[in-house]
Design a protein around this motif. Structure first.
Motif, PDB file in Angstrom:
ATOM      1  N   ILE A 234       0.867  -1.182   0.000  1.00  0.00           N
ATOM      2  CA  ILE A 234       0.000   0.000   0.000  1.00  0.00           C
ATOM      3  C   ILE A 234       0.899   1.226   0.000  1.00  0.00           C
ATOM      4  CG2 ILE A 234      -1.879   1.230   1.166  1.00  0.00           C
ATOM      5  CD1 ILE A 234      -2.478  -1.338   2.691  1.00  0.00           C
ATOM      6  N   VAL A 235       0.624   2.160  -0.909  1.00  0.00           N
ATOM      7  CA  VAL A 235       1.363   3.419  -0.975  1.00  0.00           C
ATOM      8  C   VAL A 235       0.387   4.554  -0.694  1.00  0.00           C
ATOM      9  CG1 VAL A 235       2.763   4.958  -2.403  1.00  0.00           C
ATOM     10  CG2 VAL A 235       2.993   2.470  -2.638  1.00  0.00           C
ATOM     11  N   VAL A 242      -4.804   6.667   0.469  1.00  0.00           N
ATOM     12  CA  VAL A 242      -4.226   5.594  -0.341  1.00  0.00           C
ATOM     13  C   VAL A 242      -3.988   6.097  -1.770  1.00  0.00           C
ATOM     14  CG1 VAL A 242      -4.654   3.334  -1.358  1.00  0.00           C
ATOM     15  CG2 VAL A 242      -5.240   3.745   1.038  1.00  0.00           C
ATOM     16  N   SER A 243      -2.747   5.860  -2.262  1.00  0.00           N
ATOM     17  CA  SER A 243      -2.400   6.226  -3.631  1.00  0.00           C
ATOM     18  C   SER A 243      -2.451   5.016  -4.555  1.00  0.00           C
ATOM     19  CB  SER A 243      -1.003   6.848  -3.676  1.00  0.00           C
ATOM     20  OG  SER A 243      -0.590   7.089  -4.996  1.00  0.00           O
ATOM     21  N   SER A 244      -1.971   3.878  -4.086  1.00  0.00           N
ATOM     22  CA  SER A 244      -2.002   2.665  -4.905  1.00  0.00           C
ATOM     23  C   SER A 244      -1.973   1.437  -4.005  1.00  0.00           C
ATOM     24  CB  SER A 244      -0.831   2.631  -5.883  1.00  0.00           C
ATOM     25  OG  SER A 244       0.396   2.542  -5.175  1.00  0.00           O
ATOM     26  N   LEU A 276      -8.172   2.903   4.114  1.00  0.00           N
ATOM     27  CA  LEU A 276      -7.086   3.110   5.084  1.00  0.00           C
ATOM     28  C   LEU A 276      -6.523   4.527   4.957  1.00  0.00           C
ATOM     29  CD1 LEU A 276      -5.186  -0.285   4.792  1.00  0.00           C
ATOM     30  CD2 LEU A 276      -6.404   0.554   6.818  1.00  0.00           C
ATOM     31  N   THR A 277      -5.975   5.031   6.061  1.00  0.00           N
ATOM     32  CA  THR A 277      -5.303   6.332   6.065  1.00  0.00           C
ATOM     33  C   THR A 277      -3.938   6.189   6.722  1.00  0.00           C
ATOM     34  OG1 THR A 277      -6.322   6.939   8.184  1.00  0.00           O
ATOM     35  CG2 THR A 277      -7.496   7.596   6.166  1.00  0.00           C
ATOM     36  N   GLN A 278      -3.073   7.152   6.463  1.00  0.00           N
ATOM     37  CA  GLN A 278      -1.768   7.207   7.128  1.00  0.00           C
ATOM     38  C   GLN A 278      -1.598   8.605   7.709  1.00  0.00           C
ATOM     39  OE1 GLN A 278       2.683   5.930   5.867  1.00  0.00           O
ATOM     40  NE2 GLN A 278       2.027   7.879   5.024  1.00  0.00           N
ATOM     41  N   TYR A 279      -1.978   8.712   8.976  1.00  0.00           N
ATOM     42  CA  TYR A 279      -1.838   9.970   9.689  1.00  0.00           C
ATOM     43  C   TYR A 279      -0.935   9.751  10.896  1.00  0.00           C
ATOM     44  CZ  TYR A 279      -5.948  11.406   7.006  1.00  0.00           C
ATOM     45  OH  TYR A 279      -6.826  11.695   6.003  1.00  0.00           O
ATOM     46  N   SER A 280      -0.479  10.840  11.461  1.00  0.00           N
ATOM     47  CA  SER A 280       0.351  10.752  12.667  1.00  0.00           C
ATOM     48  C   SER A 280      -0.564  10.541  13.870  1.00  0.00           C
ATOM     49  CB  SER A 280       1.179  12.034  12.831  1.00  0.00           C
ATOM     50  OG  SER A 280       2.004  11.934  13.973  1.00  0.00           O
ATOM     51  N   ALA A 281      -1.017   9.329  13.983  1.00  0.00           N
ATOM     52  CA  ALA A 281      -1.921   8.942  15.075  1.00  0.00           C
ATOM     53  C   ALA A 281      -1.760   7.448  15.293  1.00  0.00           C
ATOM     54  CB  ALA A 281      -3.369   9.274  14.722  1.00  0.00           C
TER      55      ALA A 281
END
Length: 411
Positions: A234-235, A242-244, A276-281
């Motif tokens: 996952i990128v 999500v980008s890809s 999905l997300t990618q956050y500072s949490a």
């Protein structure tokens, strides 16, 4: 004088019938869905003793001289106002909030009612308790779980012992957050439950590992990490979305212990990871949905506000069985009241228009409730007292006419 007696007797007959109508209203004070009926009176023909005369140059005109012949009960009118809703807690107790009637059918043909106290008979047919007539609805197609556009009203049947076959999981949705602040080497795990083709619940673990900034690898395994059934990458973009995604299909097999003996193998499960997300949490990932389930038996039947009759199974699944038919009439006041809380269509009602609840002027359906009778006891008793006085006055008129005849005879 003879007219006086017949007029008074006619008044006694008419008011007596009016009292009968009001008495029936009071008797049905607690009848589910009952609508009160009002007696309506009109004059009988009048005997003309002298015709009206037009005015002339020498004299004014005169009106007709007439003697009325009394009163008659010319008809009755139904008060269709909404009755109060009484909560019952019974899934098959229904009430229409607004216009319309439940559609019923039986040996005597179609019938209509505001009484929604329903039950399932020994064959699983949905019937009205008071009349025993079958409740009509638009039956769903079990293959699509929808109402076909060509559906026509028919009996609604939910067979006793109805069961729902198991369904294997083919997809699962994974959502949540992967912590962007922990750096390369960070990992987190989550587990979710899926079902094989025999309806056996299985558990898969998904592990996420951050391999580069904004990049995570993931793998699914059964039991231990050596028993991998699939994985990918996952990128994320710089906004944390999500980008890809690559490699989102998990292939579980009997060899991987991901399916039980005798179940279909392999069993591909497609993971939806776009949420999905990618956050500072804090990393927190969970499965929000999967489409498999175990076999289930019929647990209950319920009806929603749209009139959708659903069978609820022990595995938590529900299936649309039918949609109740609600019927409107252009002139509901012309319906003919029958016994056991039902009405019949007449030549003056107009055609029965079958509509979906809440559309085309029809009311919505409230489940676990019944519509109470709309009889207002105070107004009925007041009207009855008035008619009683009218009856007494007519009876007094008869005795007065009798006394006048006695006087004439004595002359």
């Amino acid at each position: 004088m003879s007219n006086l007696i017949s007029t008074a007797i006619g008044a006694m007959d008419a008011t007596s019938l009016g009292i009968d109508v009001l008495g029936n209203n009071i008797a049905n004070l607690n009848t589910v869905g009952y609508k009160s009926v009002n007696p309506e009176f009109s004059t009988l023909f009048s005997q003309t003793l002298q015709e009206a005369q037009a005015p002339t140059a020498l004299a004014g005109g005169t009106g007709p001289m007439q003697i009325g012949a009394g009163v008659q009960l010319s008809g009755t009118s139904t008060n269709w106002s909404q009755g109060q809703m009484q909560a019952t807690g019974n899934n098959l107790d229904l009430a229409i909030q607004g216009n319309g009637f439940f559609m019923l059918n039986g040996p005597g043909g179609p019938a209509y009612s505001r009484d929604g106290s329903l039950t399932l008979d020994a064959t699983g047919m949905l019937t009205q308790q008071a009349s025993g007539l079958a409740v009509q609805g638009l039956v769903a197609d079990p293959a699509t779980d929808t109402i076909p556009g060509s559906a026509v009203p028919a009996n609604i049947v939910i067979p006793p012992g109805l069961s729902l076959n198991a369904k294997e999981s083919t997809q699962a949705t994974i959502a949540g957050n992967l912590n962007a602040a922990t750096g390369v080497g960070n990992s987190t795990q989550m587990q979710y439950q899926y079902y094989d083709s025999l309806g056996v619940a299985q558990t898969m673990t998904i592990q996420f590992n951050q391999t580069a900034p904004d990049t995570w690898s993931y793998s699914g395994f059964i039991g231990n990490s050596a028993n991998t059934v699939g994985g990918g990458t996952i990128v994320f973009n710089n906004a944390g979305a999500v980008s890809s995604i690559t490699g989102n299909t998990m292939n579980v097999t009997t060899a991987s212990t991901g399916v039980s003996t005798g179940a279909a193998s392999p069993q591909p499960i497609v993971l939806t990871l776009s949420g999905l997300t990618q956050y500072s949490a804090t990393s927190q990932v969970q499965a929000t949905d999967q489409d498999g389930f175990a076999a289930g038996s019929l647990d209950s039947v319920n009806v929603d506000g749209g009139g959708n009759v659903k069978a609820v199974f022990s595995n938590g699944q529900s299936r649309l069985v039918a949609q109740l038919a609600v019927v409107n009439f252009a002139n509901p006041s012309a319906l003919s009241a029958q016994s056991k809380n039902v009405y019949k269509q007449t030549a003056d009602t107009g055609s029965a228009e079958v509509v979906q609840p809440g559309t085309a002027g029809a009311g919505t359906i409230q489940s676990q409730a019944l519509e109470e009778s709309n009889v207002d006891l105070a107004s009925q008793l007041t009207a009855m007292i008035v008619l009683q006085r009218s009856y007494q006055a007519a009876a007094k008129t008869v005795s007065t006419a009798d006394q006048m005849l006695q006087d004439a005879i004595q002359l």
